[in-house]
Design a protein around this motif. Structure first.
Motif, PDB file in Angstrom:
ATOM      1  N   ASP A  19      41.306  36.637  23.513  1.00 40.07           N
ATOM      2  CA  ASP A  19      41.048  38.024  23.890  1.00 40.07           C
ATOM      3  C   ASP A  19      41.844  38.478  25.111  1.00 40.07           C
ATOM      4  O   ASP A  19      41.662  39.598  25.590  1.00 40.07           O
ATOM      5  CB  ASP A  19      39.554  38.223  24.175  1.00 40.07           C
ATOM      6  N   ALA A  20      42.710  37.620  25.634  1.00 44.54           N
ATOM      7  CA  ALA A  20      43.448  37.937  26.858  1.00 44.54           C
ATOM      8  C   ALA A  20      44.485  39.036  26.624  1.00 44.54           C
ATOM      9  O   ALA A  20      45.077  39.129  25.548  1.00 44.54           O
ATOM     10  CB  ALA A  20      44.140  36.681  27.388  1.00 44.54           C
ATOM     11  N   THR A  21      44.670  39.863  27.634  1.00 44.25           N
ATOM     12  CA  THR A  21      45.744  40.864  27.589  1.00 44.25           C
ATOM     13  C   THR A  21      47.087  40.138  27.632  1.00 44.25           C
ATOM     14  O   THR A  21      47.156  38.954  28.001  1.00 44.25           O
ATOM     15  CB  THR A  21      45.658  41.810  28.788  1.00 44.25           C
ATOM     16  N   PRO A  22      48.175  40.805  27.274  1.00 43.25           N
ATOM     17  CA  PRO A  22      49.481  40.135  27.320  1.00 43.25           C
ATOM     18  C   PRO A  22      49.799  39.548  28.692  1.00 43.25           C
ATOM     19  O   PRO A  22      50.379  38.453  28.788  1.00 43.25           O
ATOM     20  CB  PRO A  22      50.458  41.258  26.945  1.00 43.25           C
ATOM     21  N   GLU A  23      49.428  40.272  29.759  1.00 43.93           N
ATOM     22  CA  GLU A  23      49.715  39.781  31.115  1.00 43.93           C
ATOM     23  C   GLU A  23      48.920  38.503  31.405  1.00 43.93           C
ATOM     24  O   GLU A  23      49.460  37.519  31.934  1.00 43.93           O
ATOM     25  CB  GLU A  23      49.381  40.853  32.147  1.00 43.93           C
ATOM     26  N   ILE A  24      47.625  38.527  31.073  1.00 48.27           N
ATOM     27  CA  ILE A  24      46.784  37.348  31.306  1.00 48.27           C
ATOM     28  C   ILE A  24      47.196  36.212  30.382  1.00 48.27           C
ATOM     29  O   ILE A  24      47.242  35.039  30.788  1.00 48.27           O
ATOM     30  CB  ILE A  24      45.297  37.696  31.102  1.00 48.27           C
ATOM     31  N   ALA A  25      47.520  36.537  29.143  1.00 47.05           N
ATOM     32  CA  ALA A  25      47.948  35.510  28.186  1.00 47.05           C
ATOM     33  C   ALA A  25      49.200  34.787  28.670  1.00 47.05           C
ATOM     34  O   ALA A  25      49.336  33.568  28.478  1.00 47.05           O
ATOM     35  CB  ALA A  25      48.190  36.141  26.821  1.00 47.05           C
ATOM     36  N   ALA A  26      50.097  35.508  29.313  1.00 47.01           N
ATOM     37  CA  ALA A  26      51.320  34.883  29.831  1.00 47.01           C
ATOM     38  C   ALA A  26      50.992  33.891  30.935  1.00 47.01           C
ATOM     39  O   ALA A  26      51.596  32.808  31.019  1.00 47.01           O
ATOM     40  CB  ALA A  26      52.274  35.962  30.342  1.00 47.01           C
ATOM     41  N   ILE A  27      50.032  34.240  31.800  1.00 47.98           N
ATOM     42  CA  ILE A  27      49.620  33.309  32.862  1.00 47.98           C
ATOM     43  C   ILE A  27      48.908  32.112  32.256  1.00 47.98           C
ATOM     44  O   ILE A  27      49.140  30.964  32.666  1.00 47.98           O
ATOM     45  CB  ILE A  27      48.717  34.021  33.888  1.00 47.98           C
ATOM     46  N   PHE A  28      48.041  32.357  31.284  1.00 45.56           N
ATOM     47  CA  PHE A  28      47.361  31.250  30.603  1.00 45.56           C
ATOM     48  C   PHE A  28      48.385  30.271  30.012  1.00 45.56           C
ATOM     49  O   PHE A  28      48.236  29.051  30.117  1.00 45.56           O
ATOM     50  CB  PHE A  28      46.456  31.779  29.494  1.00 45.56           C
ATOM     51  N   ALA A  29      49.424  30.812  29.381  1.00 46.42           N
ATOM     52  CA  ALA A  29      50.455  29.966  28.783  1.00 46.42           C
ATOM     53  C   ALA A  29      51.177  29.155  29.849  1.00 46.42           C
ATOM     54  O   ALA A  29      51.486  27.965  29.653  1.00 46.42           O
ATOM     55  CB  ALA A  29      51.448  30.828  28.000  1.00 46.42           C
ATOM     56  N   GLY A  53      42.537  38.575  40.436  1.00 45.94           N
ATOM     57  CA  GLY A  53      42.137  37.237  40.873  1.00 45.94           C
ATOM     58  C   GLY A  53      42.985  36.123  40.303  1.00 45.94           C
ATOM     59  O   GLY A  53      43.420  35.220  41.024  1.00 45.94           O
ATOM     60  N   LEU A  54      43.238  36.158  38.994  1.00 48.23           N
ATOM     61  CA  LEU A  54      44.027  35.102  38.380  1.00 48.23           C
ATOM     62  C   LEU A  54      45.475  35.169  38.844  1.00 48.23           C
ATOM     63  O   LEU A  54      46.091  34.139  39.151  1.00 48.23           O
ATOM     64  CB  LEU A  54      43.963  35.216  36.856  1.00 48.23           C
ATOM     65  N   GLU A  55      46.025  36.374  38.895  1.00 47.13           N
ATOM     66  CA  GLU A  55      47.407  36.527  39.325  1.00 47.13           C
ATOM     67  C   GLU A  55      47.621  35.956  40.728  1.00 47.13           C
ATOM     68  O   GLU A  55      48.593  35.240  40.986  1.00 47.13           O
ATOM     69  CB  GLU A  55      47.810  38.010  39.306  1.00 47.13           C
ATOM     70  N   SER A  59      49.474  32.237  41.426  1.00 47.97           N
ATOM     71  CA  SER A  59      50.750  32.337  42.138  1.00 47.97           C
ATOM     72  C   SER A  59      50.768  31.406  43.348  1.00 47.97           C
ATOM     73  O   SER A  59      51.816  30.874  43.719  1.00 47.97           O
ATOM     74  CB  SER A  59      51.010  33.783  42.579  1.00 47.97           C
ATOM     75  N   LEU A  60      49.597  31.209  43.959  1.00 46.11           N
ATOM     76  CA  LEU A  60      49.506  30.300  45.100  1.00 46.11           C
ATOM     77  C   LEU A  60      49.368  28.843  44.658  1.00 46.11           C
ATOM     78  O   LEU A  60      49.854  27.928  45.330  1.00 46.11           O
ATOM     79  CB  LEU A  60      48.297  30.681  45.970  1.00 46.11           C
ATOM     80  N   ILE A 261      45.660  41.144  46.963  1.00 44.14           N
ATOM     81  CA  ILE A 261      44.753  41.946  46.151  1.00 44.14           C
ATOM     82  C   ILE A 261      43.709  42.609  47.042  1.00 44.14           C
ATOM     83  O   ILE A 261      43.638  42.361  48.247  1.00 44.14           O
ATOM     84  CB  ILE A 261      44.057  41.097  45.076  1.00 44.14           C
ATOM     85  N   ALA A 262      42.874  43.446  46.435  1.00 41.61           N
ATOM     86  CA  ALA A 262      41.870  44.201  47.180  1.00 41.61           C
ATOM     87  C   ALA A 262      40.852  43.273  47.832  1.00 41.61           C
ATOM     88  O   ALA A 262      40.531  42.213  47.280  1.00 41.61           O
ATOM     89  CB  ALA A 262      41.163  45.175  46.240  1.00 41.61           C
ATOM     90  N   PRO A 263      40.320  43.661  49.014  1.00 37.35           N
ATOM     91  CA  PRO A 263      39.339  42.823  49.718  1.00 37.35           C
ATOM     92  C   PRO A 263      38.138  42.450  48.861  1.00 37.35           C
ATOM     93  O   PRO A 263      37.635  41.326  48.950  1.00 37.35           O
ATOM     94  CB  PRO A 263      38.934  43.693  50.911  1.00 37.35           C
ATOM     95  N   ASN A 264      37.651  43.371  48.031  1.00 36.65           N
ATOM     96  CA  ASN A 264      36.503  43.056  47.195  1.00 36.65           C
ATOM     97  C   ASN A 264      36.824  41.941  46.203  1.00 36.65           C
ATOM     98  O   ASN A 264      35.993  41.068  45.935  1.00 36.65           O
ATOM     99  CB  ASN A 264      36.034  44.300  46.440  1.00 36.65           C
TER     100      ASN A 264
END
Length: 296
Positions: A19-29, A53-55, A59-60, A261-264
């Motif tokens: 169900d991941a978006t293309p952007e999330i799917a690329a990170i998962f891969a 959060g995942l991005e 990345s770190l 990313i945002a503080p929250n």
């Protein structure tokens, strides 16, 4: 000893790989390729539910997985699991009585080593991310930290390994809990509570992966249930968590990590990292290495 935490999770929401978006799917891969694993672990699928959060965390984390500092520290961390010495290797006769062949034993040992390697590195990486994102680590950058002097901190990326560690890939797929016999699923749910310092909705996958050998899981329950009643498993898991935290405090914090990313979202990421490292991953290092000593 830490006995409570404000960072408890009532539930663990995730983004599934399908169900991941293309952007999330690329990170998962990229996670699967970098770690050499056939599926994306729960923590990464959970972080994908937090905006950015995942991005940010991947990345770190990604450069660390090629670091010799991480691999060396992970080996030292596992060597400090002193509770392993409380269990004895099983004689061949015990394994035979449990219906475990030599092939079964080899598969189990390889699976446990794979999880031990992955969990020890994950505990250090996630602890490092938590330290880098927290107020304490930001105070290090400002020279206000009361621990190690900035000049004494280790750069975890100073030496990047040219060759990745050999990764052991499980020969058998991870079964869904709903596909298991009722009695085996019930045993796994019991074992998933062992050593937990606080209740957690996150269920480790190790016991589910070992469900191919239910007699092995039952024998492990018999061996460690007294240690669970005595609180020994909980204490050792907390000790491993604290040792990992101490190790990464000697590493140079990631610069400006929390400004991505945002503080929250940072707050949500910190809560999740704290929960998974404290309540889940640390204790599974202990359990896995105890099981490996029993059968190896």
């Amino acid at each position: 000893m830490k006995t409570t935490t404000t960072h408890q999770l009532d539930s663990v929401h995730t983004v599934s790989e399908k169900d991941a978006t293309p952007e999330i799917a690329a990170i998962f891969a990229d996670i699967k390729e970098t770690l050499g694993v056939p599926f994306v672990n729960l923590i990464w699928r959970h972080l994908a539910t937090i905006p950015g959060g995942l991005e940010m965390t991947w990345s770190l984390a990604r450069p660390l997985y090629g670091s010799t500092t991480l691999n060396a520290s992970a080996r030292v961390l596992r060597q400090q699991t002193t509770l392993v010495d409380r269990v004895m290797p099983w004689p061949d006769a015990v394994c035979t009585a449990l219906g475990l062949s030599e092939k079964d034993k080899s598969e189990i040992v390889l699976l446990l080593e794979d999880y031990g390697h992955a969990n020890s590195r994950a505990l250090l990486v996630l602890s490092y991310l938590h330290a880098s994102l927290s107020a304490d680590s930001r105070s290090i950058n400002k020279g206000e930290h009361q621990g190690a002097h900035a000049s004494a901190l280790i750069d975890p990326l100073a030496h990047i390994a040219k060759n990745k560690d050999a990764l052991i890939k499980p020969a058998r797929p991870l079964p869904a809990i709903t596909d298991l016999p009722t009695n085996v699923a019930a045993l796994i749910k019991i074992l998933n509570t062992f050593g937990a310092p606080i209740p957690s909705p996150a269920e480790p996958s190790l016991y589910r992966h070992l469900s191919y050998w239910p007699s092995f899981l039952a024998a492990f329950w018999l061996a460690v249930e007294p240690l669970e009643r005595q609180g020994v498993l909980v204490r050792e898991g907390i000790n491993i968590y604290e040792r990992a935290s101490s190790m990464v405090r000697q590493w140079k914090p990631a610069d400006n990590a929390s400004e991505i990313i945002a503080p929250n979202s940072v707050s949500q990421v910190l809560k999740s990292l704290d929960h998974f490292t404290y309540a889940v991953i640390a204790r599974m290092i202990v359990h896995g290495d105890m099981m490996k000593r029993m059968i190896d």
